[in-house]
Design a protein around this motif. Structure first.
Motif, mmCIF file in Angstrom:
data_model
loop_
_atom_site.group_PDB
_atom_site.id
_atom_site.type_symbol
_atom_site.label_atom_id
_atom_site.label_comp_id
_atom_site.label_asym_id
_atom_site.label_seq_id
_atom_site.Cartn_x
_atom_site.Cartn_y
_atom_site.Cartn_z
ATOM 1 N N VAL A 184 -0.472 -4.183 -5.624
ATOM 2 C CA VAL A 184 0.056 -2.845 -5.334
ATOM 3 C C VAL A 184 -1.102 -1.852 -5.366
ATOM 4 O O VAL A 184 -1.722 -1.645 -6.407
ATOM 5 N N GLU A 185 -1.387 -1.275 -4.206
ATOM 6 C CA GLU A 185 -2.460 -0.292 -4.096
ATOM 7 C C GLU A 185 -1.861 1.096 -3.891
ATOM 8 O O GLU A 185 -0.949 1.263 -3.069
ATOM 9 N N CYS A 186 -2.375 2.081 -4.603
ATOM 10 C CA CYS A 186 -1.930 3.471 -4.448
ATOM 11 C C CYS A 186 -2.982 4.265 -3.690
ATOM 12 O O CYS A 186 -4.180 4.133 -3.957
ATOM 13 N N VAL A 187 -2.523 5.075 -2.762
ATOM 14 C CA VAL A 187 -3.424 5.956 -2.022
ATOM 15 C C VAL A 187 -2.880 7.380 -2.142
ATOM 16 O O VAL A 187 -1.823 7.695 -1.595
ATOM 17 N N VAL A 188 -3.595 8.208 -2.888
ATOM 18 C CA VAL A 188 -3.197 9.612 -3.002
ATOM 19 C C VAL A 188 -3.752 10.323 -1.764
ATOM 20 O O VAL A 188 -4.965 10.467 -1.613
ATOM 21 N N VAL B 97 0.876 -1.172 0.000
ATOM 22 C CA VAL B 97 0.000 0.000 0.000
ATOM 23 C C VAL B 97 0.913 1.222 0.000
ATOM 24 O O VAL B 97 1.644 1.463 0.962
ATOM 25 N N LEU B 98 0.906 1.949 -1.102
ATOM 26 C CA LEU B 98 1.825 3.063 -1.298
ATOM 27 C C LEU B 98 1.061 4.372 -1.199
ATOM 28 O O LEU B 98 0.111 4.600 -1.951
ATOM 29 N N ALA B 99 1.478 5.237 -0.267
ATOM 30 C CA ALA B 99 0.775 6.489 -0.040
ATOM 31 C C ALA B 99 1.687 7.677 -0.303
ATOM 32 O O ALA B 99 2.863 7.665 0.063
ATOM 33 N N CYS C 69 -0.642 8.880 14.749
ATOM 34 C CA CYS C 69 -2.037 8.508 14.491
ATOM 35 C C CYS C 69 -2.141 7.391 13.460
ATOM 36 O O CYS C 69 -2.979 6.483 13.597
ATOM 37 N N LEU C 70 -1.290 7.427 12.431
ATOM 38 C CA LEU C 70 -1.313 6.348 11.436
ATOM 39 C C LEU C 70 -0.844 5.043 12.067
ATOM 40 O O LEU C 70 -1.451 3.989 11.866
ATOM 41 N N THR C 71 0.238 5.104 12.825
ATOM 42 C CA THR C 71 0.757 3.894 13.465
ATOM 43 C C THR C 71 -0.278 3.292 14.403
ATOM 44 O O THR C 71 -0.533 2.081 14.384
ATOM 45 N N ALA C 72 -0.902 4.134 15.221
ATOM 46 C CA ALA C 72 -1.932 3.653 16.148
ATOM 47 C C ALA C 72 -3.094 3.023 15.390
ATOM 48 O O ALA C 72 -3.606 1.954 15.778
ATOM 49 N N SER C 73 -3.501 3.651 14.301
ATOM 50 C CA SER C 73 -4.619 3.141 13.509
ATOM 51 C C SER C 73 -4.291 1.798 12.870
ATOM 52 O O SER C 73 -5.133 0.889 12.826
ATOM 53 N N ILE D 39 -5.598 5.645 3.943
ATOM 54 C CA ILE D 39 -4.489 4.676 3.970
ATOM 55 C C ILE D 39 -4.900 3.420 4.745
ATOM 56 O O ILE D 39 -4.659 2.290 4.310
ATOM 57 N N VAL D 40 -5.530 3.616 5.891
ATOM 58 C CA VAL D 40 -5.962 2.472 6.717
ATOM 59 C C VAL D 40 -7.027 1.655 5.983
ATOM 60 O O VAL D 40 -6.984 0.418 5.982
ATOM 61 N N LYS D 41 -7.958 2.337 5.318
ATOM 62 C CA LYS D 41 -9.013 1.638 4.569
ATOM 63 C C LYS D 41 -8.399 0.776 3.470
ATOM 64 O O LYS D 41 -8.757 -0.408 3.314
#
Length: 270
Positions: free
Chosen positions: A70-74, A42-44, A139-143, A86-88
């Motif tokens: 490979v998923e892209c997240v803009v 998952v690439l953000a 917050c991302l790490t916790a999520s 990103i979490v979704k």
């Protein structure tokens, strides 16, 4: 911790922020080669065009042909909506046969290095910097840890791309040094709290990236600016590939102390 170096990262879900260019892009490429079939990346990043170009490149690689997803997240990680997307995407990319979740907190900005600490009177400016560079990582790490809780058979690794600036003050780099120091401590606390988790603060050294170009041209302090220019002129700047190879070796060996700050110059140069 394993005593012998593994040859792969397992069937992994790898989540990488700041993946569109520079060190993050190199990490994505290297991880794609080190995961087993059935893995997902998952690439953000904020740049959709650069992300999609990387996605195409990886899809056409050997790993891509072997079924790597490979998923892209803009996304802007400085915004809660960005973190949620990103979490979704990570949840959607996860499958029951994945045995390793790897989160690489790479996204970062240099901040305004053309000024000294005493000029930063605007709280909104400082808050904006810290939101992108510090709050988002926590917050991302916790999520991600909540989305993929501890369970038998699932390894979880969190990597923070750190810097010498987490340990040493650089004149006119007050935002960057503050952000990197805060992130290091954040992940040291996390390592203490979550003994099953593998946590690494990795300082990749001076890399040949757009950030270093900015540092050489915009740094207010003349001695700091000169040191970066000299380093570049003398060929002491590292390629992203060379530094990333050391990071991958650390992750494969898996013998570091969780929460440790490891600089590329701490490692054997062999």
């Amino acid at each position: 911790m394993s005593s012998t170096e593994s040859t792969d990262l397992g069937r992994a879900l790898c989540i990488i922020t700041g993946a569109s260019r520079g060190f993050g892009r190199t990490i994505a490429r290297e991880m794609s080669r080190l995961v087993k079939p059935g893995s997902a990346l998952v690439l953000a990043a904020r740049s959709g065009d650069d992300l999609r170009a990387l996605q195409t490149e990886l899809a056409e690689s050997e790993a891509g042909k072997a079924g790597l997803v490979v998923e892209c997240v803009v996304a802007d990680v400085g915004q809660i909506e960005g973190l949620e997307s990103i979490v979704k995407a990570s949840k959607e990319a996860f499958s029951d046969d994945i045995d390793h979740v790897v989160l690489v907190n790479n996204a970062a900005s240099l901040g305004d290095v053309s000024r000294y600490a005493k000029s930063f009177t605007d709280m909104a400016e400082v808050d904006s910097y810290l939101s992108l560079n510090v709050s988002s990582s926590l917050c991302l790490t916790a999520s991600v840890l909540q989305a993929f809780p501890q369970r038998p058979g699932l390894r979880r690794t969190v990597v923070n791309i750190s810097s010498l600036c987490a340990l040493q003050p650089f004149r006119s780099w007050v935002l960057y040094c503050t952000g990197k120091a805060a992130r290091d401590m954040m992940f040291r606390v996390l390592a203490e709290e979550e003994p099953d988790l593998r946590v690494l603060n990795y300082a990749p050294g001076p890399l040949d990236t757009a950030m270093l170009t900015e540092a050489r041209s915009r740094t207010a302090d003349p001695s700091i600016r000169t040191s970066f220019s000299d380093m570049f002129a003398q060929g002491q700047v590292l390629t992203c590939e060379a530094s990333c190879a050391k990071l991958m070796k650390l992750l494969l060996e898996d013998s570091y102390t969780s929460g440790a700050h490891i600089d590329i110059y701490d490692l054997d140069t062999a």
